[in-house]
Design a protein around this motif. Structure first.
Motif, short mmCIF file in Angstrom:
data_model
loop_
_atom_site.label_atom_id
_atom_site.label_comp_id
_atom_site.label_asym_id
_atom_site.label_seq_id
_atom_site.Cartn_x
_atom_site.Cartn_y
_atom_site.Cartn_z
N ALA A 150 -5.67 -0.04 -0.46
CA ALA A 150 -5.98 -0.50 -1.52
C ALA A 150 -6.17 -2.18 -1.35
N ALA A 154 -9.60 -3.67 -2.65
CA ALA A 154 -9.55 -4.79 -3.91
C ALA A 154 -10.29 -6.16 -3.17
N ALA A 289 -3.39 -4.21 -4.13
CA ALA A 289 -4.60 -4.36 -4.59
C ALA A 289 -4.39 -5.75 -5.31
#
Length: 336
Positions: A150, A154, A289
């Motif tokens: 994540a 991101a 993220a």
């Protein structure tokens, strides 16, 4: 005694579902509220609605957890392990909420199961057999890898998002990103319902199978509705301590990076639940993220000491709940 213990497990599983929704609604609404894409009230109502839909939409992960827990002893001992694990997970959820720290309810539950199972073996009771490899390869590893994935996704996703919006005025770009965040807040809540809503169903189904009231090949409708309603009810009450941590205390978040973090984490939850049938922590994916998207800025925006403290909480979750689960099982063992 066994029917009474089964009823206690079901009630405690309901409390776990409520705390899960109360604790994790922050993941759905934090960035949208922080960037003023949604008001707090609208964000929570939206998250609660989509949590309900997500929990009612599928049962594949719950059946996956049931298959993974096939080594759970039958009868009162198995129910005692589930009871101890649920109590440990609930206690950890309340503690981390009070401290304003995002943590994984799934890790807490798994830690409690492992600790209680070990305590059962320590007291010369039936041991959990055959589930160790499945827990490690198909549950623990995906949960550990999801924060890293994540964060990286991101961080990288900010580049194309910035490039695509490079010719827009700041006001227009921010307005569009806030609209996207409103949609993605509902999408993430739907993914949360698909993922975390089925943890409670799995626990209740394991308890029913161990007591001889179900076969494990299908989930009774009342179990699905029970878990979904309590998860939704918890979401409606909302844990604003953790929302403040995610939205304000980790990174300096703008609408573009908030939209990016929500998009990446939502996609991961959907892919994990629908395509790969793997459990992913909504807390781990969203928090990572947010930090990944926020780190992709020209100025230092990440509050590193707070991030380190959250990482320490994540690392401590499974060992702490394993210890507490073992203590709870030993306390319950005279009744088993």
């Amino acid at each position: 005694m066994e029917p009474l213990l089964l009823g206690a497990v079901i009630v405690t599983a309901g409390v776990f579902a409520f705390l899960n929704g109360f604790h994790d609604v922050s993941n759905s609404v934090a960035t949208a509220v922080r960037t003023r894409a949604l008001t707090p009230t609208v964000a929570v109502l939206l998250a609660a609605l989509f949590n309900l839909v997500g929990a009612l939409l599928s049962t594949s992960l719950a059946l996956f957890f049931t298959d993974a827990g096939i080594g759970l002893p039958e009868g009162a001992t198995g129910l005692g392990i589930l009871m101890a694990a649920l109590l440990a997970a609930c206690l950890w959820g309340v503690l981390t909420w009070y401290r304003g720290k995002p943590s994984s309810s799934t890790h807490a539950l798994l830690g409690g199961v492992i600790g209680a199972g070990g305590a059962s073996q320590l007291t010369s009771g039936p041991a959990m057999s055959g589930a160790g490899e499945t827990l490690l390869l198909q549950i623990v590893l995906p949960l550990l890898l999801s924060p890293v994935i994540a964060y990286v996704l991101a961080y990288l996703a900010v580049f194309p998002a910035t490039w695509l919006l490079r010719h827009g005025s700041p006001a227009r770009v921010n307005r569009g990103n806030r609209m996207a965040q409103s949609v993605l807040a509902g999408a993430f809540a739907l993914g949360h319902g698909l993922q975390d809503g089925q943890r409670t169903m799995a626990v209740i189904l394991l308890a029913l199978v161990g007591s001889g009231y179900a076969t494990g090949t299908d989930i009774p409708l009342w179990v699905q509705v029970f878990a979904a309603v309590l998860l939704t009810t918890g979401s409606l009450f909302g844990g604003w301590r953790i929302t403040h941590t995610l939205g304000n205390r980790l990174v300096h978040m703008d609408p573009l990076r908030g939209m990016t973090a929500q998009g990446v984490s939502s996609a991961m939850l959907f892919i994990g639940a629908i395509s790969l049938h793997l459990p992913l922590s909504s807390t781990h994916t969203m928090t990572s993220a947010i930090v990944g998207a926020g780190a992709n800025q020209r100025f230092a925006s990440v509050q590193r000491p707070r991030v380190v403290r959250i990482l320490l909480v994540w690392l401590a979750t499974a060992p702490a709940t394993a210890l507490v689960g073992a203590v709870f099982f030993l306390a319950l063992s005279p009744l088993l």
